[in-house]
Design a protein around this motif. Structure first.
Motif, PDB file in Angstrom:
ATOM      1  N   GLU A  46      43.587  44.532  35.542  1.00 28.56           N
ATOM      2  CA  GLU A  46      44.188  45.537  34.653  1.00 28.56           C
ATOM      3  C   GLU A  46      45.412  46.197  35.290  1.00 28.56           C
ATOM      4  O   GLU A  46      46.299  46.679  34.585  1.00 28.56           O
ATOM      5  N   ARG A  47      45.452  46.207  36.629  1.00 22.70           N
ATOM      6  CA  ARG A  47      46.611  46.784  37.326  1.00 22.70           C
ATOM      7  C   ARG A  47      47.741  45.765  37.505  1.00 22.70           C
ATOM      8  O   ARG A  47      48.787  46.084  38.074  1.00 22.70           O
ATOM      9  N   THR A  48      47.528  44.533  37.048  1.00 17.93           N
ATOM     10  CA  THR A  48      48.517  43.462  37.231  1.00 17.93           C
ATOM     11  C   THR A  48      49.547  43.487  36.103  1.00 17.93           C
ATOM     12  O   THR A  48      49.176  43.379  34.926  1.00 17.93           O
ATOM     13  N   PRO A  49      50.833  43.642  36.429  1.00 18.83           N
ATOM     14  CA  PRO A  49      51.871  43.632  35.377  1.00 18.83           C
ATOM     15  C   PRO A  49      51.911  42.275  34.667  1.00 18.83           C
ATOM     16  O   PRO A  49      51.450  41.268  35.215  1.00 18.83           O
ATOM     17  N   ASN A  50      52.451  42.238  33.471  1.00 17.72           N
ATOM     18  CA  ASN A  50      52.645  41.010  32.666  1.00 17.72           C
ATOM     19  C   ASN A  50      51.342  40.402  32.141  1.00 17.72           C
ATOM     20  O   ASN A  50      51.355  39.298  31.623  1.00 17.72           O
ATOM     21  N   LEU A  51      50.199  41.106  32.292  1.00 17.69           N
ATOM     22  CA  LEU A  51      48.923  40.504  31.899  1.00 17.69           C
ATOM     23  C   LEU A  51      48.293  41.269  30.727  1.00 17.69           C
ATOM     24  O   LEU A  51      48.043  42.468  30.814  1.00 17.69           O
ATOM     25  N   ASP A  52      48.055  40.549  29.616  1.00 22.14           N
ATOM     26  CA  ASP A  52      47.353  41.102  28.453  1.00 22.14           C
ATOM     27  C   ASP A  52      45.950  40.503  28.384  1.00 22.14           C
ATOM     28  O   ASP A  52      45.682  39.437  28.960  1.00 22.14           O
ATOM     29  N   PHE A  53      45.066  41.172  27.636  1.00 23.48           N
ATOM     30  CA  PHE A  53      43.676  40.722  27.489  1.00 23.48           C
ATOM     31  C   PHE A  53      43.326  40.610  26.009  1.00 23.48           C
ATOM     32  O   PHE A  53      43.831  41.376  25.187  1.00 23.48           O
ATOM     33  N   TYR A  54      42.423  39.699  25.696  1.00 24.81           N
ATOM     34  CA  TYR A  54      41.914  39.605  24.323  1.00 24.81           C
ATOM     35  C   TYR A  54      40.509  39.040  24.365  1.00 24.81           C
ATOM     36  O   TYR A  54      40.248  38.041  25.048  1.00 24.81           O
ATOM     37  N   GLN A  55      39.577  39.694  23.638  1.00 24.65           N
ATOM     38  CA  GLN A  55      38.179  39.261  23.621  1.00 24.65           C
ATOM     39  C   GLN A  55      37.877  38.513  22.326  1.00 24.65           C
ATOM     40  O   GLN A  55      37.842  39.100  21.260  1.00 24.65           O
ATOM     41  N   GLU A  56      37.704  37.207  22.471  1.00 22.34           N
ATOM     42  CA  GLU A  56      37.269  36.366  21.349  1.00 22.34           C
ATOM     43  C   GLU A  56      37.067  34.956  21.853  1.00 22.34           C
ATOM     44  O   GLU A  56      37.534  34.602  22.939  1.00 22.34           O
ATOM     45  N   MET A  57      36.374  34.135  21.055  1.00 31.38           N
ATOM     46  CA  MET A  57      36.149  32.753  21.465  1.00 31.38           C
ATOM     47  C   MET A  57      37.320  31.882  21.019  1.00 31.38           C
ATOM     48  O   MET A  57      37.725  31.923  19.851  1.00 31.38           O
TER      49      MET A  57
END
Length: 623
Positions: free
Chosen positions: A112-123
């Protein structure tokens, strides 16, 4: 929701996916990490430990390149051990017991502290491919997310099937559903798929165990750490593990359930890990042994949950419980959950390039158990390399490939793509022909410069490595330039049965003698003063001692590696027509056409390609 195109999409957030996402994002690529459950990022699905024989070297290599596994392990360790200290330094392997919950939490917070990184929860249920190129992924909700490259790190989730005795149900891990759709898409694209199996032991309540009947397994007196960075510190206090044994009674109780075992009644058809067999497999294969070791490993600093290492099983839960209650110290054991086996899809890794990009679909990378490996460390290293190469491809830069003489990671990937694997692949020191070069103590010297060059390892890492190199070299030079008199050396040599000196000689020559250690050398005049004046820590002292004691072996391996690397320089075009070479054996021609080696060196390591086949190709290439 996703109106832009990502540079890299990573599917799955286990050890491979976490390293892949961190590497791609840290190299400046706009990255999306898609996982079915954000609460389970970097979950330790099996044992709560990192490292071990050869695996510890891999974690050090990940750290030296700029990956996160070593830092997370240090920050969440509850015990540290350097294994194989009684053997030579090529065999020394660091291992840490981890706090399972804190390990996953620390990984998530670092991501979460890493720049340029997004998250998404799904299959992710499918892939978007156009004209042989990856275009993105499709989710179970029907959302299309576009990307220039995709890294698949699906672990045991692809059509995962869990077995406990005669019961079986879909799942990628206990309590989590399996992933569907990706395998079917890949097969339609022309990929070859297979099935593998792995297993896990019961987790039990530590309050119900009698530790007085077990053997204490403490950590090292002076624990080290994994990361070369100054972001972590060695442990100042540790939690003990314990050891106990099975017995003939335990084995007899387990055998009573063999008729209901999915391993023996044909329900499980795939192959499990050879070097981490289930307890039923052990008592079946090693019928002459009347007991097996059980390691009792706490799951964290404060939790009462305990991992029963050595008791992996898919027998019915009542059989597991009854047998475990007959193990010394487990007479009143309470289960948190039973052990189980899991079958899942994998894709034979001969379908990959050295970059871990697939040969069939440009921009699509595979890492971890999808490639047939087992182990967090093996997965993490592949994720790191796939993430690096996905980012480099998007940035139109040269690929990053490690050779067999440069890293265990290089051995791992070359073994996978050149030889393939039909059983879960685990790294061992014996798989590396240059293990004297690939030690755990020098991973930073080997890899931090190249990690810095590709933009992953930061400058402070490089400076720290250069300082270590300089200080250890200066210490070795001190021994080469400083003489010791017989009257100062002989009393020490006498205590270890080494022949006395007749005249003054350089300390280096004395240090090179068998059985003479740095501790003996510290009794010679000037040595302790040099250490104190230059503030040399244990890492520098160990490095210098290894350089002196093993210089001959190291030089020999370097020469052997240089000879082999000449074949690495002879590239084979991807479109090379092996049918033109009539002198090749039929088997060699078939294997070469299937695997499409990138160099003559890789061709020489393919099973079924003989030295005479390589000679034929050498002659042709010469022309």
């Amino acid at each position: 929701m996703f109106d832009k195109e990502y540079d890299v999409i990573v599917v799955g957030a286990g050890h491979a996916g976490s390293e892949a996402a961190a590497a791609a994002a840290n190299m400046g690529s706009k990255t999306l990490l898609v996982t079915m459950q954000l609460q389970n990022i970097a979950q330790m699905s099996c044992n709560p430990a990192m490292g071990g024989i050869a695996k510890g070297q891999i974690v050090r290599e990940i750290d030296a390149l700029g990956g996160y596994s070593g830092i997370v392990t240090d920050k969440t360790a509850i015990q540290f051990k350097m294994l194989n200290k009684s053997k030579g330094p090529a065999m020394w392997s660091p291992r840490a017991q981890s706090d399972r919950m804190r390990f996953a939490e620390e990984w998530r917070l670092m991501l979460e502290r890493t720049p340029n990184l997004d998250f998404y929860q799904e299959m992710v249920s499918g892939l978007l491919v156009e004209n042989g190129k990856i275009k993105g992924v499709k989710t179970s909700l029907g959302i299309e997310i576009f990307a220039k490259s995709v890294v698949l790190t699906n672990g045991t989730f692809l059509n995962g099937l869990i077995h406990i005795g005669e019961k079986q149900f879909g799942g990628g891990r206990a309590g989590e559903r399996a992933a569907t759709g990706i395998t079917e898409d890949l097969i339609q694209l022309g990929f070859e798929a297979g099935r593998m199996k792995t297993g896990t032991p019961p987790r039990v309540d530590g309050r119900s165990l009698d530790y007085s009947k077990m053997v204490v397994q403490p950590g090292d007196d002076n624990p080290e750490k994994f990361s070369y960075s100054d972001l972590t510190k060695p442990l100042t206090h540790q939690r003990d593990c314990h050891m106990t044994y099975t017995s003939e009674l335990v084995h007899d109780l387990l055998r009573e359930g063999f008729d209901r075992s999915p391993m023996f009644n044909g329900r499980i058809k795939s192959i499990g890990p050879r070097y981490c067999p289930s307890i039923e497999d052990k008592i079946n294969r090693f019928a002459d042994k009347d007991r097996h070791q059980i390691f009792v490993e706490p799951e964290g600093w404060n939790t009462v949950e305990v991992y029963v290492n050595g008791f992996s099983t898919s027998l019915p839960e009542d059989v597991q419980f009854k047998a475990l209650r007959s193990v010394a110290g487990f007479e009143k054991v309470k289960f948190f959950r039973p052990g189980y086996a899991i079958e899942y899809d994998y894709f034979p890794p001969t379908q990959l390039k050295h970059t871990l990009e697939t040969k069939l679909v440009e921009g699509l990378f595979f890492a971890g158990q999808i490639n047939g490996t087992t182990g967090y460390e093996e997965a993490g290293s592949q994720g790191l390399m796939a993430g690096i190469n996905a980012a480099l491809k998007v940035q139109e830069r040269d690929p990053f490939i490690l050779k067999r003489n440069e890293a265990y990671i290089g051995v791992l990937i070359d073994d996978l793509i050149t030889k393939g694997t039909e059983e879960p692949y685990r790294m061992f020191t014996s798989r590396a022909e240059y293990r004297t070069l690939l030690r755990q103590d020098n991973a930073d010297l080997r890899l931090t410069p190249v990690g810095y060059e590709i933009g992953l390892a930061k400058e402070d890492r490089l400076r720290r490595m250069e300082e270590k190199q300089k200080l250890s070299s200066n210490f070795v030079d001190f021994f080469k330039e400083t003489s010791v008199k017989p009257e100062d050396a002989n009393p020490v040599l006498e205590t270890i049965g080494s022949s006395p000196m007749q005249q003054s000689d350089k300390m280096y020559k004395v240090f090179s003698r068998p059985n003479v250690t740095l501790n003996h050398m510290r009794e010679f005049p000037g040595v302790n003063e040099f250490i104190a004046d230059h503030e040399l820590d244990q890492e520098i002292l160990d490095q210098a001692e290894i350089q002196v004691k093993y210089s001959g072996y190291i030089e020999k391996e370097k020469n052997n590696a240089d000879k082999l690397n000449r074949l690495e320089d002879i590239k084979i075009p991807e479109s090379f027509d092996y049918n033109k070479l009539k002198s090749l054996s039929f088997e060699a021609r078939e294997k070469l056409k299937k695997i499409k080696p990138a160099t003559l060196s890789q061709a020489s390591r393919i099973s079924g390609v003989s030295p005479s086949d390589i000679s034929v190709m050498l002659v042709y290439m010469g022309r």
